[in-house]
Design a protein around this motif. Structure first.
Motif, PDB file in Angstrom:
ATOM      1  N   LEU A  34       0.862  -1.176   0.000  1.00  0.00           N
ATOM      2  CA  LEU A  34       0.000   0.000   0.000  1.00  0.00           C
ATOM      3  C   LEU A  34       0.900   1.228   0.000  1.00  0.00           C
ATOM      4  O   LEU A  34       1.592   1.504   0.979  1.00  0.00           O
ATOM      5  N   ASN A  35       0.889   1.939  -1.106  1.00  0.00           N
ATOM      6  CA  ASN A  35       1.804   3.066  -1.300  1.00  0.00           C
ATOM      7  C   ASN A  35       1.135   4.409  -1.022  1.00  0.00           C
ATOM      8  O   ASN A  35      -0.031   4.628  -1.353  1.00  0.00           O
ATOM      9  N   VAL A  36       1.905   5.283  -0.418  1.00  0.00           N
ATOM     10  CA  VAL A  36       1.568   6.702  -0.360  1.00  0.00           C
ATOM     11  C   VAL A  36       2.586   7.422  -1.219  1.00  0.00           C
ATOM     12  O   VAL A  36       3.796   7.289  -1.002  1.00  0.00           O
ATOM     13  N   ASP A  37       2.130   8.131  -2.208  1.00  0.00           N
ATOM     14  CA  ASP A  37       3.012   8.814  -3.150  1.00  0.00           C
ATOM     15  C   ASP A  37       3.972   9.737  -2.401  1.00  0.00           C
ATOM     16  O   ASP A  37       3.568  10.491  -1.505  1.00  0.00           O
ATOM     17  N   PHE A  79       6.910  -2.239   7.465  1.00  0.00           N
ATOM     18  CA  PHE A  79       7.090  -0.826   7.136  1.00  0.00           C
ATOM     19  C   PHE A  79       8.188  -0.688   6.096  1.00  0.00           C
ATOM     20  O   PHE A  79       9.270  -1.276   6.229  1.00  0.00           O
ATOM     21  N   LEU A  80       7.904   0.088   5.062  1.00  0.00           N
ATOM     22  CA  LEU A  80       8.836   0.258   3.951  1.00  0.00           C
ATOM     23  C   LEU A  80       9.578   1.573   4.075  1.00  0.00           C
ATOM     24  O   LEU A  80       9.243   2.437   4.887  1.00  0.00           O
ATOM     25  N   GLY A  81      10.591   1.730   3.238  1.00  0.00           N
ATOM     26  CA  GLY A  81      11.389   2.949   3.290  1.00  0.00           C
ATOM     27  C   GLY A  81      10.629   4.165   2.788  1.00  0.00           C
ATOM     28  O   GLY A  81      10.923   5.300   3.165  1.00  0.00           O
ATOM     29  N   LYS A  82       9.619   3.916   1.902  1.00  0.00           N
ATOM     30  CA  LYS A  82       8.862   5.037   1.360  1.00  0.00           C
ATOM     31  C   LYS A  82       7.991   5.662   2.442  1.00  0.00           C
ATOM     32  O   LYS A  82       7.553   4.991   3.384  1.00  0.00           O
ATOM     33  N   VAL A  86       3.280   0.791   3.408  1.00  0.00           N
ATOM     34  CA  VAL A  86       3.393  -0.443   4.182  1.00  0.00           C
ATOM     35  C   VAL A  86       3.139  -1.640   3.270  1.00  0.00           C
ATOM     36  O   VAL A  86       2.553  -1.510   2.188  1.00  0.00           O
ATOM     37  N   LYS A  87       3.589  -2.810   3.733  1.00  0.00           N
ATOM     38  CA  LYS A  87       3.310  -4.068   3.031  1.00  0.00           C
ATOM     39  C   LYS A  87       2.446  -4.944   3.934  1.00  0.00           C
ATOM     40  O   LYS A  87       2.795  -5.204   5.084  1.00  0.00           O
ATOM     41  N   LEU A  88       1.323  -5.418   3.395  1.00  0.00           N
ATOM     42  CA  LEU A  88       0.472  -6.369   4.104  1.00  0.00           C
ATOM     43  C   LEU A  88       0.822  -7.775   3.623  1.00  0.00           C
ATOM     44  O   LEU A  88       0.880  -8.024   2.421  1.00  0.00           O
TER      45      LEU A  88
END
Length: 256
Positions: A34-37, A79-82, A86-88
């Motif tokens: 799930l990305n937040v730009d 939790f991702l670096g972006k 996040v990754k589910l």
């Protein structure tokens, strides 16, 4: 003040702005990011950023870098670096729904990203069977009508094909049906091959047969008739020859 207390104070503030919805289909057991730009307009002085699943808070980010995960998703969130992405992990059918990220400020909430997620399992295997074959008399060609059924555990569709010298056509064109699981069941022709296809957005299963008309139709019957005629003719010739031979022998005996 805890992150979830702050979140509770923001519930009564009306959300502002809008966010496009991204539709995603995920295979059961796979992960989803799930990305937040990175270009999202997140104020430097925000109160909270959160991801919600069908309005249930899943992940919360605090301005000081603190992060919290709901108990139901413990061990399933990476939790991702972006920024705020996040990754589910290991999604199941029950995880289907709407996931939305928003930032909370004193002026109100602002949406950052929104996903409509559908988790699907693998489709059930299909079976492709020939129910009946009706030979069609056609001089100089091998012709027949085949009735074929494409089936799964809970659904089935049938179709009739006309084949002439292995070139087939489908009566009524491609047949399809939506199964109870939301998958699609299709039966159709590809280069005179009959295809039975069961698929959803993430998996598929199919069977293929090459239709061939049997050689026991009227054309074969005609061949049997010809064989019988030949045998009868040969037998008749033998009988006539035998009668003539006996007659000649009797005449020869009397003459002697």
């Amino acid at each position: 003040m805890s992150i979830f207390v702050i979140l509770g104070l923001l519930v009564c503030i009306e959300a502002q702005g809008s966010s496009a919805v991204t539709t995603v289909f995920v295979k059961k057991g796979d992960d989803l990011i799930l990305n937040v730009d990175v270009d999202a307009d997140v104020p430097e002085k925000f109160l909270i950023v959160d991801w919600k699943f069908n309005k249930m808070v899943v992940v919360v980010f605090a301005p000081d870098g603190g992060r919290s995960v709901h108990d139901e998703f413990t061990g399933r969130v990476e939790f991702l670096g972006k920024m705020f992405s996040v990754k589910l992990k290991n999604l199941q059918e029950a995880d289907s729904g709407v996931y939305a990220a928003q930032v909370g400020t004193l002026q109100g909430d602002k949406p950052l990203a929104k996903y409509k997620v559908t988790v699907q399992g693998p489709v059930s295997p299909v079976e492709l069977t020939v129910d009946s074959v009706d030979s069609v008399f056609s001089r100089g060609s091998d012709s027949c009508n085949l009735t074929v059924t494409c089936s799964t555990q809970h659904s089935h569709i049938s179709s009739t094909f006309r084949c002439v010298n292995r070139t087939c056509s489908q009566e009524g064109g491609e047949q399809s049906e939506l199964t109870t699981s939301g998958a699609s069941l299709h039966i159709y022709l590809v280069n005179s091959s009959i295809i039975c296809n069961h698929s959803n957005q993430v998996t598929k299963d199919f069977k293929r047969i090459e239709p061939v008309c049997p050689h026991d139709g009227p054309s074969a019957g005609t061949s049997v008739y010809l064989v019988k005629m030949v045998v009868f003719s040969v037998g008749l010739i033998i009988m006539v020859s035998a009668v003539i031979t006996v007659h000649l022998m009797e005449k020869f005996r009397k003459h002697k």
